[in-house]
Design a protein around this motif. Sequence first.
Motif, short mmCIF file in Angstrom:
data_model
loop_
_atom_site.label_atom_id
_atom_site.label_comp_id
_atom_site.label_asym_id
_atom_site.label_seq_id
_atom_site.Cartn_x
_atom_site.Cartn_y
_atom_site.Cartn_z
N HIS A 198 114.25 -27.46 -5.49
CA HIS A 198 112.85 -27.12 -5.29
C HIS A 198 112.61 -25.73 -5.87
O HIS A 198 113.53 -25.01 -6.24
N GLY A 199 111.33 -25.35 -5.97
CA GLY A 199 111.00 -24.01 -6.39
C GLY A 199 111.08 -23.75 -7.88
O GLY A 199 111.20 -22.59 -8.29
N ASP A 200 110.99 -24.77 -8.71
CA ASP A 200 111.10 -24.58 -10.15
C ASP A 200 110.19 -25.58 -10.84
O ASP A 200 110.45 -26.79 -10.81
N THR A 201 109.13 -25.09 -11.46
CA THR A 201 108.18 -26.01 -12.09
C THR A 201 108.80 -26.74 -13.28
O THR A 201 108.28 -27.78 -13.70
N GLY A 202 109.91 -26.22 -13.81
CA GLY A 202 110.58 -26.89 -14.91
C GLY A 202 111.47 -28.03 -14.48
O GLY A 202 111.93 -28.81 -15.32
N GLN A 203 111.74 -28.16 -13.18
CA GLN A 203 112.67 -29.19 -12.70
C GLN A 203 112.10 -30.08 -11.62
O GLN A 203 112.77 -31.05 -11.22
#
Length: 794
Positions: free
Chosen positions: A530-535
Motif C-alpha cells: 500500500h502507499g504507492d500510486t505506482g503499485q
Amino acid sequence: MGHPGDVKQIKPQGIGARVQRKEDARHLHGKGNFVADMTMPGLSEVAFTRSPLAHARITNIRIPPTLAGQIFERRDLVGALDIAADSSLPTYQSSVQSPLASGKVRFVGEAVLMSCAPTRAEAEDLLEQAEVDYQELPVYADIHTAAQAQSDLMHEGWKDNIFVTLSADKRFDELSAKADVVVHRKMSLARQCQVPLEGKAVLAYWDHPANQLVVVSATQVPHLIRTALAQYLQLDQGQLRVISPDVGGAFGYKCILQPEELCVAWLAKTYRKPFRYVEDRREHLIAGANTREHYYEMTAYADKRGRLLALDAKITIDGGAYSVWPFTIGIEPGQAVGNLPGPYAFEGYRCVTRCVATNKPGFVPYRGVARTGVCFAMELTLNAIAQEVGREPWEIRVENLVQPEQMPYLNVANKYFDSGDYPASVRRALEMIDLKAIRSRQEVGESDGRLVGFGIATYTEQSAHGTSVFAAWGMPIVPGFDQAMVRLTPDGGLDIRVGVHSHGQGMETTFAQIANEVLGIDVSRTRVIHGDTGQTPYSSGTYASRSLVMSGGAVSQACKKLIPQILKIGAHLLEADVASVHFEDGCVKTASAHVTIDQVANAWYLNPQRLPTDVDPAGLEATVGYKPKVDTGAFSYATHAAVVAIDPRMGSVEILDYVVVEDCGVVVNPMVVEGQTIGGVAQGIGTALYEEMPYDTFGQPLASTLADYTMPGATEVPNIRIDHIETPSPHTEFGAKGMGEGGAIAPPAAIFGAVNDALRKLGGRIEVNQTPLTPRRLLEAINHAKQQTARGDV
C-alpha cells in the motif's frame, strides 16, 4: 496430493482473532522507513520563512542576488498554480492559497520564502539574509471580530468573512410548541493541534529512467496527492508517482494537500534533483493549530419526563484563513449539522451552522471531524434536561435513544442507522462502572475533601460513508469504489495491493486476516502493498473510518473471486469433477483427498502442463472494486462512562475510572480495535482537560512549544476498560463497521458530565462547559457560583 488428516492445524488467524500486528516488529526494532530516515545523493533540505504577522500586505521582498536559485518567493515558482479549494455548497465562498504567500499573509506561520541547502541549518541561515516588509492590516483573531468586519476582508472578492452557512429545519415549530421543559446552554471547544509523532514530511526527486516526478510524502491519501500535484504543477498524472512510506500518525492532519508538498515537488520538477522538507515541532504548533474550535448555543425542548421533542442549535466554527483541498472547510459544518442529533430519536430540529474565516491556520479534519464537538454539546444538553426534570442522566439517555426495535432508523438529520442496540451499551457501561457504588461514595464523601462525579456519553460514528455523502458536501474529489488486487505467489503465498494507506491502523495485519478468513493462507505468508500510486489500485485514501470497510471489503471480495479458479485447477489435479470438490482451510478437497493452495499455485506458475486445457488464462489474481450496499455509511456507536475526582481548592481533575462499551459490527481484530479506542480516548482526554492553542488579539499563537501546549501523558490517561457489543451491519462485507475515530468523540462529554455531577455537591448551579477544563477555569466556575449564591442569584 494429501489426505484430510495431513492438513496442518494452526491457531485461528481470521476474522475475530487477536493476531499480533505484523508491522510492529519493524517499528519496535527501529526498522521503520519514514521520510526523515531516507538518504539520497545530492539531497537538499528545505526551510521556510514564515510570517510573523497574522494579517498584512507584503510590500517588499529583498533577496540577495548571490542567493538566486537558493531562496524562492512566490513569483519564482513558475508553473505552480495556487491551491483552490472549491465547493458546490450554496453560500460557500472559495479561498485560494498560494504555495508561498503572495500579496498578503493571513496567519502567523504562513510560508513566505523557501530556501534549500545541504542541511536544514544552512537553509535556515540563508533565509536570515532575505528581508520581507509588511503593511499591517486589521487582525481577525476570533469569530466575533471576523464576522462583523466590513472592510479588509480575509479574501479579495468576498462579501464578508463567512466561508459557508448551512442549515436544517424539520418540524421544529410544530414540536417545540408542545414542550413542558426548555433548557438553554452555551458550550465551546478550544482550538487544538493534532500533534502526531511525525509532522509533515515530503521528499521529492526526478526519476530519470522513468521520466517521472516521484514524491515521497507522509500522507494518508497518496492517490489524491498525485491528482492534486498533477493539477497544480500542470503535469499528466502519468508523470507523477506518489509514495507514502511509514507514516508516524496523522489523525486527519495529513489527508489534505499541504503547500509544502507543492513547493518541494516544484523544486524537484524544476531542478531534477532531490529535495526534502520535514516539519519541526514549533512549525507544527504555530502553523498547524487548526481544529476543534466550535461554539454552540443549544436550546432543547422536552416533555415532563425529559423526552426530547425538538432541538434548536446555533453552531459557529472558526475556520481559520484557508479552505483545504480536497475536503474544503465545508466538511466541518456539514458534519456538525448532520451529526448533532447523534443517536437520539427526536423529530423536531432546527440548526444553523456558520463557518467564519479568521487569521489563524486553515481548519483541517481531525479525528472525529466535528463529532467531538457535537457530542459534547448534545450530551451536556441532555444532562441539563435530566437536572431540570430531576432524573438520572443515564435514564434520560435510555429513553431518548433510538431503540433496537426501531432499526433500521432514519433520524431527523437523514442519517441512516442500519443496526444496533444503543440502550444496551448504556446499561452495560453502568454495570461496568457500578453507578450504585459511586452514588453511595458521593453520599459518604471523600476523606481528602475531593468531590467525586459520574458522567456518561453516547454517540454514533458515521463510518465508510461514500459517494452520495461526499458529493452532498460539494467536494471537488468524491470517493467511489475502493479497489483491491490479490495475487497468489508461486509458492502459495498472497500479495494484496490496496490504495488506502496505514498511519497506525494495523492494516497489514487486518487485511491479511480477512484474506485468511477466505483463503486460509497464513498471515505470515501474506504481504500487503500500500502507499504507492505506482503499485496499487486507486483509492481516495484513509480517512473517515473507511479503510477496513471499504478496502477490507474489496480484499474479501477479491479473495472470493479467486476460489472458482482454485477449485477448477485443484479438481483437475485431484482428477475429480469440479462439482464434487469444495474449498476449505486453504485446500481443495474431495471426500478422500485434497490438494493445498500451494500445489494449485505451483501448477499455475511452474508446472502448467498439469493444468486443465480450459483453464481461465486470467490466472490466480483478481482486482475487485467495492463499496457497501448502502452509500450513507455504516454507523458504529459506543457509550463512554467516566468517574472523576475534583479538588475544589486546587481545581485539579483526576480520572478515577473510564469504561467504553462499543459496537463496530463484526470485529476483525479485537486487539487492534482496543488499541485504536485507547489511543482515541487519550486524545479525547487531551481535548477535555489539556490541549489548547490560544491566540492574543494580534493573532499571535501563545503556545508555540510543548512547554506551553499541554498534552496528556501516561500518568494522565487511566486504565481504560473496554467491552464489545457485536451487531453485524447488514450492508457491509462480513458485517464490519468502521471505528477509527470513535475513541476521540465522547471523552470531553463524559468527563465534563462527571465534573458537573461532582460540582453539584457544592450546591447552586455550577456548570463547566468550555474545553479544556484547566484548573483556572474550574476554580473560576466554583468562585462564580459562590458569588451568585452570596448575592442570592441562585
